[in-house]
Design a protein around this motif. Structure first.
Motif, PDB file in Angstrom:
ATOM      1  N   ARG A  99       0.851  -1.195   0.000  1.00  0.00           N
ATOM      2  CA  ARG A  99       0.000   0.000   0.000  1.00  0.00           C
ATOM      3  C   ARG A  99       0.887   1.246   0.000  1.00  0.00           C
ATOM      4  NH1 ARG A  99      -2.475  -3.962   2.876  1.00  0.00           N
ATOM      5  NH2 ARG A  99      -4.758  -4.097   2.941  1.00  0.00           N
ATOM      6  N   ARG A 140      -8.583  -3.998  10.076  1.00  0.00           N
ATOM      7  CA  ARG A 140      -7.135  -3.895   9.864  1.00  0.00           C
ATOM      8  C   ARG A 140      -6.622  -2.611  10.512  1.00  0.00           C
ATOM      9  NH1 ARG A 140      -3.401  -1.783   6.093  1.00  0.00           N
ATOM     10  NH2 ARG A 140      -1.533  -3.064   5.882  1.00  0.00           N
ATOM     11  N   ASN A 143      -9.165   6.362  11.440  1.00  0.00           N
ATOM     12  CA  ASN A 143      -7.865   6.418  12.115  1.00  0.00           C
ATOM     13  C   ASN A 143      -8.066   6.458  13.623  1.00  0.00           C
ATOM     14  OD1 ASN A 143      -6.221   6.448   9.821  1.00  0.00           O
ATOM     15  ND2 ASN A 143      -6.207   8.680   9.681  1.00  0.00           N
ATOM     16  N   ARG A 197     -11.265  11.018  -1.361  1.00  0.00           N
ATOM     17  CA  ARG A 197     -11.016   9.619  -1.004  1.00  0.00           C
ATOM     18  C   ARG A 197     -11.920   8.692  -1.814  1.00  0.00           C
ATOM     19  NH1 ARG A 197     -11.437   8.581   5.228  1.00  0.00           N
ATOM     20  NH2 ARG A 197     -10.220   6.735   4.746  1.00  0.00           N
ATOM     21  N   TYR A 205      -9.536   5.154  -3.550  1.00  0.00           N
ATOM     22  CA  TYR A 205      -9.348   3.789  -3.038  1.00  0.00           C
ATOM     23  C   TYR A 205      -9.540   2.714  -4.107  1.00  0.00           C
ATOM     24  CZ  TYR A 205      -8.771   5.694   1.622  1.00  0.00           C
ATOM     25  OH  TYR A 205      -8.284   6.380   2.694  1.00  0.00           O
ATOM     26  N   GLN A 245      -6.543   0.100  -5.598  1.00  0.00           N
ATOM     27  CA  GLN A 245      -6.677  -1.372  -5.601  1.00  0.00           C
ATOM     28  C   GLN A 245      -6.370  -1.927  -6.985  1.00  0.00           C
ATOM     29  OE1 GLN A 245      -6.688  -2.031  -2.733  1.00  0.00           O
ATOM     30  NE2 GLN A 245      -7.985  -0.563  -1.681  1.00  0.00           N
TER      31      GLN A 245
HETATM   32 FE1  HDD Z   1      -6.528   6.816   3.254  1.00  0.00          FE
HETATM   33  C1  HDD Z   1      -5.430   3.620   2.910  1.00  0.00           C
HETATM   34  C2  HDD Z   1      -7.541   6.123   6.454  1.00  0.00           C
HETATM   35  C3  HDD Z   1      -7.245  10.148   3.755  1.00  0.00           C
HETATM   36  C4  HDD Z   1      -5.950   7.400   0.021  1.00  0.00           C
HETATM   37  N1  HDD Z   1      -6.489   5.195   4.443  1.00  0.00           N
HETATM   38  C5  HDD Z   1      -5.996   3.970   4.122  1.00  0.00           C
HETATM   39  C6  HDD Z   1      -6.145   3.077   5.222  1.00  0.00           C
HETATM   40  C7  HDD Z   1      -6.730   3.770   6.222  1.00  0.00           C
HETATM   41  C8  HDD Z   1      -6.953   5.107   5.734  1.00  0.00           C
HETATM   42  C9  HDD Z   1      -7.099   3.264   7.598  1.00  0.00           C
HETATM   43  C10 HDD Z   1      -5.666   1.637   5.263  1.00  0.00           C
HETATM   44  C11 HDD Z   1      -6.758   0.689   4.890  1.00  0.00           C
HETATM   45  C12 HDD Z   1      -6.242  -0.734   5.036  1.00  0.00           C
HETATM   46  O1  HDD Z   1      -5.984  -1.147   6.167  1.00  0.00           O
HETATM   47  O2  HDD Z   1      -6.107  -1.380   4.001  1.00  0.00           O
HETATM   48  N2  HDD Z   1      -7.177   7.924   4.812  1.00  0.00           N
HETATM   49  C13 HDD Z   1      -7.627   7.430   6.007  1.00  0.00           C
HETATM   50  C14 HDD Z   1      -8.233   8.505   6.757  1.00  0.00           C
HETATM   51  C15 HDD Z   1      -8.124   9.632   6.011  1.00  0.00           C
HETATM   52  C16 HDD Z   1      -7.480   9.269   4.775  1.00  0.00           C
HETATM   53  C17 HDD Z   1      -8.874   8.343   8.123  1.00  0.00           C
HETATM   54  C18 HDD Z   1      -8.598  11.025   6.297  1.00  0.00           C
HETATM   55  C19 HDD Z   1      -9.621  11.294   6.986  1.00  0.00           C
HETATM   56  N3  HDD Z   1      -6.558   8.476   2.114  1.00  0.00           N
HETATM   57  C20 HDD Z   1      -6.926   9.746   2.494  1.00  0.00           C
HETATM   58  C21 HDD Z   1      -6.962  10.609   1.326  1.00  0.00           C
HETATM   59  C22 HDD Z   1      -6.610   9.818   0.256  1.00  0.00           C
HETATM   60  C23 HDD Z   1      -6.352   8.497   0.780  1.00  0.00           C
HETATM   61  C24 HDD Z   1      -7.351  12.078   1.335  1.00  0.00           C
HETATM   62  C25 HDD Z   1      -6.479  10.178  -1.191  1.00  0.00           C
HETATM   63  C26 HDD Z   1      -7.088  11.146  -1.783  1.00  0.00           C
HETATM   64  N4  HDD Z   1      -5.730   5.732   1.769  1.00  0.00           N
HETATM   65  C27 HDD Z   1      -5.615   6.173   0.490  1.00  0.00           C
HETATM   66  C28 HDD Z   1      -5.099   5.116  -0.465  1.00  0.00           C
HETATM   67  C29 HDD Z   1      -4.988   3.871   0.477  1.00  0.00           C
HETATM   68  C30 HDD Z   1      -5.384   4.428   1.830  1.00  0.00           C
HETATM   69  C31 HDD Z   1      -3.894   5.489  -1.227  1.00  0.00           C
HETATM   70  C32 HDD Z   1      -3.673   3.112   0.468  1.00  0.00           C
HETATM   71  C33 HDD Z   1      -4.022   1.664   0.426  1.00  0.00           C
HETATM   72  C34 HDD Z   1      -5.455   1.622   0.183  1.00  0.00           C
HETATM   73  O3  HDD Z   1      -5.953   2.896   0.113  1.00  0.00           O
HETATM   74  O4  HDD Z   1      -6.135   0.631   0.019  1.00  0.00           O
HETATM   75  O5  HDD Z   1      -5.979   4.921  -1.500  1.00  0.00           O
END
Ligand code: HDD
Length: 721
Positions: free
Chosen positions: A75, A115, A151, A361, A365, A369
């Protein structure tokens, strides 16, 4: 009839598929991927036993090729994680706010997969980095999957998803030399932060002990954004989701975190695994802060701004159910690694708001993936499959598992009898909340997002003196690692707008003065012309502080010692009664006792019996435990005095403010800790040092009561400010 047969065959194939999906390989012949029984897995096919390998060896080629492709991209954030299965059960309150099927019946349970993760570190990095923790829950509901991807901190660094790639680039290891791993203490992170005043509230949380939790099981979880709930009457309310841990919220101290990283980088993963394996099932209550639609503009902050909390004192948290994690995954890769969360996975009764971070968001996501799991069919991976019936016209693609039968793959159709049908709302069909939007297309930040300091202040002022000291120390550490002076200066400028004394005490260690505060708080990004164009509103001074924000004052901390780890320091000649009495009392309270011995197998008690050793003293350190107990037995104490590890174990336990107990001769060993000798005997208990003489029978209960206080901060010298 024919069609029925075909369906039957598909069903059988599906069942066979499922059977194949879960296999422990025991009691079965080894085969190739095609099912051919393997006769020799140890030798490749060669021309003569000393000759070259033959290309013909399809068995070798298959095995090596599969191995070569065993890894998928990690990730981009949250790469390091650990997960568990469990269930969610609503209470009678839940249905009042949402029509979601899984929230209706207090007697129903819904399977979940959760997770937890760190954010910045790579897949193999330490669990103990100073970092936000991911808290992602997948509810496998009858109406489809609902993912609450949150989070352990209720707010975020940035207000708009457009800044997310910048934030992540800044915090990840620097691109030229890929250092430092899993740490925010470096120039690029603080450079970015120092130019983004909107991050100051989150920085207060990230520099607090919330960012170094004792256990995933002892963290709160938050949905962060404001969501919507819609009930049966089609009434919408705004909500903030909260997970409240049954064991309270606890942290380690920074020095401990650093040492745990060396002693056991899998500390949180092991803690979660062992607790569930030992039948101590982590549990959280799910709570919501419910804000009626009509109250949207009642607050001094904008509900759509993800850098703001709704203080619990303004809107209390209503509990709507509980979650229990009771099963470890069978296979890390298949489940924990391949699980795909998405904040856009919702069910009828739950909906989004226009929080610009959430909106971004919703795109990100699925997109990630596709590259991480490699195909639009990632929903077919067993851990991602919905338990709701799934029918649509999506077809084919890489690694498609489902065998769709028939010739109809479009809608509308007559050849397939119009199937699958669209569902009316009354039949459970999803329809987005009918929000009226009447606006100009703009690239702007709402003026209502402009106050970046009031809640940072609220958070800082709500902490106890000890917690404030920890924040100051974290900032001193992080900013001392920054090499460019201008970044440090900008940070002090921002900190001074949260609290002048805070800035001054950080500045003291950096060796530079705090720059003069601007007359008005700096609510726009320095050099960041994309941030709000209008004049900011005057800062709202929050009159009250909020106890819910402090881990120490937080009412969640009920004083249970369930699942807390206690190290018993033992050698040959240890007094069995002293060991057993304390062990029985602790175990009765749910604590876990580990016998630390001078060998790896067993030691002899004073009465000649065998005592099984859990860990050799060579392999442990007190940072891996919540408390340390030294049972009596002269021979044992004499042997322990010779152990090189003893001073480190006891001094660290003292330094980290943990309970230390000792009985009779055991008390002698406390001489190893100079600081203990400076505390008068009457004051020992006040400092969490529990000893007794031969007549006092209260040792175990005193020890347990002391453990229930978690830490004895009295031992920590207040910072000079
Ligand atoms: Fe995110 C993963 C939580 C903002 C893009 N995010 C990811 C995971 C968590 C969060 C818990 C791990 C999920 C897992 O265990 O597989 N993210 C947050 C929270 C945010 C947040 C609480 C703000 C409130 N995230 C955020 C933004 C973006 C992303 C603004 C993009 C615009 N997040 C991602 C991602 C991930 C991710 C890149 C990486 C791996 C995945 O999604 O599956 O898409």
């Amino acid at each position: 009839m024919k069609e029925k047969d075909a369906k039957g065959t598909v069903e059988n194939a599906k069942q066979a598929d499922l059977a194949h999906n879960k296999s422990d390989g025991t009691d079965q012949f080894m085969t190739t991927a095609q099912g051919l029984k393997v006769n020799d897995d140890n030798n490749s096919l060669k021309a003569g036993d000393r000759g070259p390998s033959l290309l013909e060896d399809f068995i070798l080629r298959e095995k090596i090729t599969h191995f070569d492709h065993e890894r998928i991209p990690e990730r981009i954030v949250h790469a390091r994680g650990s997960a568990a299965h469990g269930y969610f059960q609503p209470n009678a309150e839940a249905a009042k706010y949402s029509k979601a099927g899984f929230l209706q019946d207090p007697n129903s349970t819904t399977p979940v997969f959760v997770r937890f993760s760190t954010v910045a570190g790579f897949r193999g990095s330490t669990d103990m980095a100073r970092d936000v923790r991911g808290f992602a829950v997948k509810f496998y509901t009858q109406e489809g999957n609902f993912d609450l991807v949150g989070n352990n901190i209720p707010i975020f660094f940035i207000q708009d998803a457009a800044k997310f790639p910048d934030l992540v680039h800044a915090v990840k290891p620097e691109p030229h030399h890929e250092m430092p791993q899993a740490a925010s203490a470096h120039d690029t992170f603080w450079d970015f932060i120092s130019l983004m005043p909107e991050s100051m509230h989150m920085i207060m949380w990230a520099m607090s002990d919330r960012a170094i939790p004792r256990s995933y099981r002892m963290m709160e979880g938050f949905g962060v954004h404001t969501f919507r709930l819609i009930n049966e009457k089609n009434e919408s309310s705004f909500v903030k989701f909260h997970w409240k841990p049954k064991l309270g919220t606890h942290a380690v101290v920074w020095d401990e975190a650093v040492k745990i990283s060396g002693n056991d980088p899998d500390f949180h993963r092991r803690d979660l695994w062992e607790a569930i394996d030992g039948g101590i099932f982590p549990e959280w209550e799910l709570g919501v802060q419910v804000i009626p639609e009509a109250d949207e503009h009642k607050f001094d902050f904008d509900l759509l701004d993800p850098t703001k909390i709704v203080p619990e004192e303004l809107v209390p948290v209503t509990i709507i159910g509980k979650m229990v994690l009771n099963r470890n995954p069978d296979n890390f890769f298949a489940e924990t690694e391949q699980v795909a969360f998405h904040p856009g996975h919702i069910v009828p009764g739950i909906d989004f708001t226009n929080d610009p971070l959430l909106q971004g968001r919703l795109f990100s996501y699925t997109d990630t993936q596709l590259s991480r799991l490699g195909s639009p069919n990632f929903h077919e991976i067993p851990i991602n499959r919905t338990i709701a019936p799934m029918h649509n016209h999506q077809r084919d693609g890489h690694m498609r598992q489902e065998i769709n039968v028939g010739r109809v793959s479009y809608h509308p159709n007559s050849l397939g009898g119009g199937c699958p049908y669209q569902a009316k709302i009354a039949e459970g069909g999803f329809a987005s909340f009918n929000e009226r939007i009447d606006a100009k297309k703009v690239r702007e930040r709402s003026e209502s997002f402009a106050d970046h300091f009031s809640q940072a202040k609220l958070f800082y002022e709500s902490q106890t003196a000890v917690e404030q000291d920890h924040i100051i120390n974290a900032l001193r550490f992080e900013l001392s690692k920054v090499e460019v002076p201008a970044i440090r200066e900008r940070m002090l400028g921002l900190l001074s707008q949260v609290d002048q004394k805070l800035a001054e005490s950080v500045a003291l260690v950096l060796g530079i003065p705090v720059p003069k505060s601007p007359e008005k708080p700096m609510n726009h990004g320095v050099g960041a012309d994309h941030v709000g164009k209008q004049e900011p509103k005057p800062i709202v001074k929050y009159a009250q502080t909020s106890d819910a924000l402090s881990m120490i004052k937080n009412k969640l901390n009920s004083g249970t010692i369930e699942s807390r780890m206690v190290a018993f320091l033992c050698a040959d000649g240890v007094d069995a009664t002293s060991v057993n009495k304390m062990k029985d009392a602790l175990t009765k309270e749910g604590a876990v006792v580990k016998i630390i011995g001078t060998n790896s197998t067993a030691i002899k008690t004073a009465d000649g019996k065998e005592l099984k050793v859990d860990h050799n003293i060579l392999t442990v350190s007190s940072v891996l435990f919540d408390a340390v107990f030294i049972p009596s037995g002269k021979q044992s104490i004499d042997a322990l005095k010779d152990q090189e590890k003893i001073p480190e174990i006891l001094n660290d336990a003292f330094k980290h403010c943990k309970v230390i107990g000792a009985e009779k001769e055991g008390i002698d060993l406390l001489n190893e800790v100079k600081a203990i000798n400076n505390i008068s005997e009457q004051k020992l208990a006040e400092h969490g040092i529990i000893t007794k003489d031969a007549n006092n029978q209260n040792l175990a209960s005193d020890f347990i009561n002391a453990m229930a206080q978690h830490r004895f901060w009295i031992r920590e010298k207040p910072l000079k400010i």
